[in-house]
Design an enzyme around this catalytic site. Structure first.
Site, PDB file in Angstrom:
ATOM      1  N   ASP A  52       0.848  -1.198   0.000  1.00 47.70           N
ATOM      2  CA  ASP A  52       0.000   0.000   0.000  1.00 47.70           C
ATOM      3  C   ASP A  52       0.885   1.249   0.000  1.00 47.70           C
ATOM      4  OD1 ASP A  52      -1.960   2.059   0.589  1.00 47.70           O
ATOM      5  OD2 ASP A  52      -3.271   0.409   1.143  1.00 47.70           O
ATOM      6  N   SER A 101      -6.983   4.221  -1.572  1.00 39.09           N
ATOM      7  CA  SER A 101      -6.747   2.776  -1.517  1.00 39.09           C
ATOM      8  C   SER A 101      -7.996   1.989  -1.888  1.00 39.09           C
ATOM      9  CB  SER A 101      -6.313   2.358  -0.109  1.00 39.09           C
ATOM     10  OG  SER A 101      -5.078   2.941   0.197  1.00 39.09           O
ATOM     11  N   THR A 154      -8.076  -1.904   1.568  1.00 35.97           N
ATOM     12  CA  THR A 154      -7.525  -2.830   0.578  1.00 35.97           C
ATOM     13  C   THR A 154      -8.104  -4.243   0.710  1.00 35.97           C
ATOM     14  OG1 THR A 154      -5.528  -1.490   0.478  1.00 35.97           O
ATOM     15  CG2 THR A 154      -5.382  -3.717  -0.436  1.00 35.97           C
ATOM     16  N   GLU A 275      -1.265  -7.814   2.046  1.00 34.01           N
ATOM     17  CA  GLU A 275      -1.010  -6.372   1.949  1.00 34.01           C
ATOM     18  C   GLU A 275       0.057  -5.905   2.931  1.00 34.01           C
ATOM     19  OE1 GLU A 275      -3.400  -2.108   2.100  1.00 34.01           O
ATOM     20  OE2 GLU A 275      -3.800  -3.601   3.632  1.00 34.01           O
ATOM     21  N   HIS A 284       2.060   8.784   4.555  1.00 35.71           N
ATOM     22  CA  HIS A 284       1.169   9.857   5.038  1.00 35.71           C
ATOM     23  C   HIS A 284       1.840  10.645   6.163  1.00 35.71           C
ATOM     24  CE1 HIS A 284      -2.582   9.174   2.882  1.00 35.71           C
ATOM     25  NE2 HIS A 284      -2.435   7.864   3.041  1.00 35.71           N
ATOM     26  N   ASP A 322      -0.968   0.140  -4.893  1.00 37.43           N
ATOM     27  CA  ASP A 322      -2.246   0.744  -5.286  1.00 37.43           C
ATOM     28  C   ASP A 322      -2.088   2.198  -5.738  1.00 37.43           C
ATOM     29  OD1 ASP A 322      -1.533   1.445  -2.705  1.00 37.43           O
ATOM     30  OD2 ASP A 322      -3.527   1.120  -1.841  1.00 37.43           O
ATOM     31  N   HIS A 323      -1.009   2.830  -5.293  1.00 40.09           N
ATOM     32  CA  HIS A 323      -0.723   4.242  -5.590  1.00 40.09           C
ATOM     33  C   HIS A 323       0.564   4.569  -4.841  1.00 40.09           C
ATOM     34  CE1 HIS A 323      -1.851   4.987  -1.440  1.00 40.09           C
ATOM     35  NE2 HIS A 323      -2.892   4.210  -1.662  1.00 40.09           N
TER      36      HIS A 323
HETATM   37 ZN   LIG Z   1      -3.415   2.769  -0.389  1.00 40.02          ZN
END
Ligand SMILES: [Zn+2]
Length: 452
Positions: A52, A101, A154, A275, A284, A322-323
């Protein structure tokens, strides 16, 4: 690539021959695994790993981080050897064109682009079939392994349906209530989030146990238990990050081993989603220490999946993201350097240190205990000033500031960013994922492979 690397390779080969050491070392150093075989064939099992927030800069940063500093040449990471391409991640959202996500996981789980916050539902909020559900329909065992709360975005997009990711209690209910051919659709659930399953209004753990599932809460219990169906919850909310993890808490790799052992008992194969949940959380937070150690946790789980796939021969392993998160850049402030050596000297996450300090631990002693670098008086004073505000977040930020400045780590946002992310794959049909694909292609390919 060959032209560019030819000179380097000749030199490398010459040195290796001169030293009369193994030739395979030269292949490894180019980042290509020449032992890769079975690129087409039967796919019985799929292990789908999602880092993630694991953008390209994270994968590259991890290469710097893992590199042996004694040689000028940069060593390949385990990921490098299995790179097949990249995928785009944008959502289908009238408000946003950078994904969260939920939308990205929905794309990878269902093959449909949707709005941010959607959990396996489309823009019309209608439920979409997921690859995990498709696996169950054809008689495969299924599992979700995460370090986030298990109903987090997720895993939710693979095992539940909800118009909003924040409805985590409803998502947890879906894990139990939504059945396929009268049977529970998820056999193995490992992660955090016990407070979301064990509630006043409903105790899903008791309900799962009544239906024959084992329940484990420590790494020891998990290893002793051999049930095909299990719920393992190792924290009330998110699990502790790798650097801060007590011995009783399993790593992502431990959980992946346990999941594969159980799922592999199913003769028709399995689908497992793993994950590395908190790479994103670190991004973040603009916390490079947690970002790199969570990458390491994820890499070890990837290795578990690869080792199994190499023995098995009918397992496709896919790893992607995912990004990206935080706009992490390797080298900031106009300096042509990024010092991963600084990151390596930090023994706990800044979150952990900030919590200790907020609880009353001495600033100077705490920093000295967990940071193996001689800090300046000025640096210590910035943390002391933050401590006087009484706010853990301020203390956390002040420690991160020291590390980011010293390591020349750049960040542009506390949110997500929209660049493409890497796709890694190994095993039969792995070349289907090669080149530039879209996140929806993941599900489209998996659906097809399950149909055969
Ligand atoms: Zn994510």
């Amino acid at each position: 690539m060959f032209k560019r690397q030819l000179g380097k390779k000749i030199l490398k080969v010459t040195i290796f021959f001169a030293m009369l050491t193994t030739f395979s070392g030269a292949c490894k150093a180019t980042g290509k695994d020449d032992t890769r075989t079975n690129e087409t064939g039967k796919v019985k099992n799929i292990i789908f790993l999602i880092g993630d927030g694991m953008g390209v800069s994270y994968s590259t940063g991890f290469r710097y981080f893992k590199d042996n500093p004694k040689t000028r040449e940069m060593d390949a990471t385990l990921f490098d050897q299995y790179l097949v391409g990249q995928q785009s991640t944008y959502p289908n959202d009238s408000r946003y064109n950078v994904t969260d996500s939920a939308a990205s996981a929905t794309a990878m789980a269902t093959g449909v682009k949707t709005y941010n916050a959607a959990i396996a539902v489309g823009n019309d909020q209608k439920e979409l079939k997921t690859v995990l559900e498709a696996a169950k329909e054809v008689g495969k065992a299924t599992g979700l392994v995460v370090t986030a709360p298990i109903p987090h975005a997720t895993p939710a997009a693979f095992g539940a349906h909800d118009p909003n990711r924040n409805n985590m209690k409803g998502i947890a209910d879906d894990y139990f209530d939504e059945k396929i051919n009268g049977k529970h659709k998820i056999d193995v659930l490992l992660g955090g989030g016990s407070e979301l399953l064990i509630r006043k209004d409903r105790n899903l753990v008791e309900e799962f146990k009544r239906d024959g599932y084992s329940y484990v809460t420590t790494v020891e219990e998990m290893k002793k238990d051999t049930s095909r169906q299990v719920v393992g919850l190792f924290a009330k909310a998110g699990m502790p990050k790798m650097l801060d993890r007590p011995d009783s808490v399993p790593s992502l790799a431990d959980m992946t081993v346990s999941a594969i052992e159980r799922l592999n008992k199913q003769k028709d194969g399995f689908f497992l989603m793993v994950e590395g949940s908190q790479i994103d959380k670190a991004g973040h937070d603009n916390d490079i220490v947690a970002a790199m150690s969570e990458m390491e946790d994820f890499e070890r789980a990837f290795k578990v999946a690869l080792d199994f796939a190499k023995r098995d021969g009918e397992t496709l392993v896919i790893a992607t993201a995912d990004h990206s998160t935080g706009g992490f850049t390797i080298g900031s402030n106009g300096q042509y350097n990024w010092f991963s050596s600084v990151v390596k000297e930090i023994k706990r996450t800044p979150d952990f240190m900030a919590e200790q300090i907020a609880k009353g631990a001495d600033v100077r002693a705490t920093l000295a205990k967990y940071i193996n670098l001689p800090l300046t008086e000025q640096e210590i004073q910035t943390v002391q000033a933050a401590a006087r505000t009484g706010k853990q977040k301020n203390i956390d930020n002040s420690i991160e500031q020291i590390i980011n400045t010293r390591s020349l780590t750049g960040w542009t946002t506390r949110g997500h960013t929209g660049e493409d992310v890497n796709v890694y794959a190994y095993g039969p049909e792995s070349q289907r994922l090669a080149g530039k694909i879209d996140n929806t292609d993941q599900a489209k390919i998996i659906f097809e492979l399950f149909k055969r």
